[in-house]
Design a protein around this motif. Sequence first.
Motif, short mmCIF file in Angstrom:
data_model
loop_
_atom_site.label_atom_id
_atom_site.label_comp_id
_atom_site.label_asym_id
_atom_site.label_seq_id
_atom_site.Cartn_x
_atom_site.Cartn_y
_atom_site.Cartn_z
N UNK A 1 0.39 -14.95 42.18
CA UNK A 1 0.61 -13.51 41.98
C UNK A 1 2.08 -13.22 41.71
N UNK A 2 2.95 -13.87 42.49
CA UNK A 2 4.40 -13.71 42.31
C UNK A 2 4.80 -14.13 40.90
N UNK A 3 4.35 -15.29 40.49
CA UNK A 3 4.71 -15.84 39.19
C UNK A 3 4.21 -14.95 38.05
N UNK A 4 2.98 -14.47 38.17
CA UNK A 4 2.43 -13.60 37.13
C UNK A 4 3.22 -12.30 37.03
N UNK A 5 3.65 -11.79 38.18
CA UNK A 5 4.33 -10.49 38.19
C UNK A 5 5.72 -10.57 37.57
N UNK A 6 6.41 -11.68 37.74
CA UNK A 6 7.81 -11.75 37.29
C UNK A 6 7.98 -12.46 35.95
N UNK A 7 6.92 -13.07 35.40
CA UNK A 7 7.12 -14.01 34.30
C UNK A 7 7.68 -13.37 33.03
N UNK A 8 7.41 -12.08 32.78
CA UNK A 8 7.93 -11.47 31.57
C UNK A 8 9.40 -11.08 31.69
N UNK A 9 9.90 -11.04 32.92
CA UNK A 9 11.32 -10.72 33.17
C UNK A 9 11.82 -11.65 34.27
#
Length: 362
Positions: A257-265
């Motif tokens: 969840x953490x990785x998905x949330x931050x991956x675009x920035x």
Amino acid sequence: MEDLDSDNDSLVASNTHVDLGFIEKVEPWKLESRFFPCKVGQRPTWLSFTDHIPSREEVICENCHEARKFLLQLYAPLDGKEYCFHRMLYVFVCCSQGCIEKDNSFKVFRSQLPRKNNFFPFEAPEENESWGKEITAHQFGIKLCQVCGLKSLKNCSVCKETFYCSKEHQIYDWKAGHKKNCNNRAVFSNGPTQVSILFPEYEITIESENCDDSDKLVDECDEKILEKVGEGSLSGVACDEELSKMALADEDKQFTKFQERIKSQSDQVIRYDRCGSPLWVSSQNIPVIDTVPNCQYCGGKRVFEFQIMPQLLCYLKADTIPGCEPLDWGTVAIFTCESSCGNEQSENAYREEFAMKQDFTV
């Protein structure tokens, strides 16, 4: 923090609106108190020029009895609260061996002012180097350590022009150039220089989180991280290794969840979401928010305000700073008084708040 000057409702918990902080290198004059900066490293730039500015004694680590280093500050005014027209949060961290592993290695202060106050003009600052140069602690009779910027009472016995919070910093400054420049008023008028025993200085620029990109593929930085699973550590020197420990937790749903949330920035170093919830990095070692203590000044509830991301570690270069041990954290969540109690006339113009750290599990 320009993005925080909007309606306070935009800062309430939301799955679609979070303000993010990113590192940027700028000219040092832009990071002085007169411009209300969000910044990392070197000395804090104080909001309220009073005798209540924190001293060395107030940032001493209870574990090792060494002074914590200034880590960062965020300009976070609150709409709808006249006495919070200007509002700054300051974070200090202990860099001694073993202390970063402890829950109380961080210390947080909050300061705030109404628009009409004793220190800053009513109108917004003009972004040019010559504007407001007289707005300094010295103008208000406050003496700050030449090295770290904390409130100080001791001065150089020769020139009487420079102040220090400790003998340690006086010796450091003497060797760093004060011996040569003592009594040179031209040097003093240029202000303090960059200090090698402090964290490097950067501006924190603020942008809204781009949730529309949540379905994007993992970017190049994340691909490098995943390629380096099991290599390096968060205290390593390469930026693309800073999240390698997290990649070890690929079966961890919270990490996913953490990785998905931050991956675009993925270069974000701050997530600001007042009254929202922290984005934890792992399902392991999640702090219990119910244990956050109430405000010790008004007794009111504390709410989540922002978190410091692990990406910041690669900018701090802690392993190159004399006397600083390698730093490591998963994320650091900052909680502040829900009512943001107090004002510039308060006995405590710099009020302590609370930090809660989540470590990585590997």
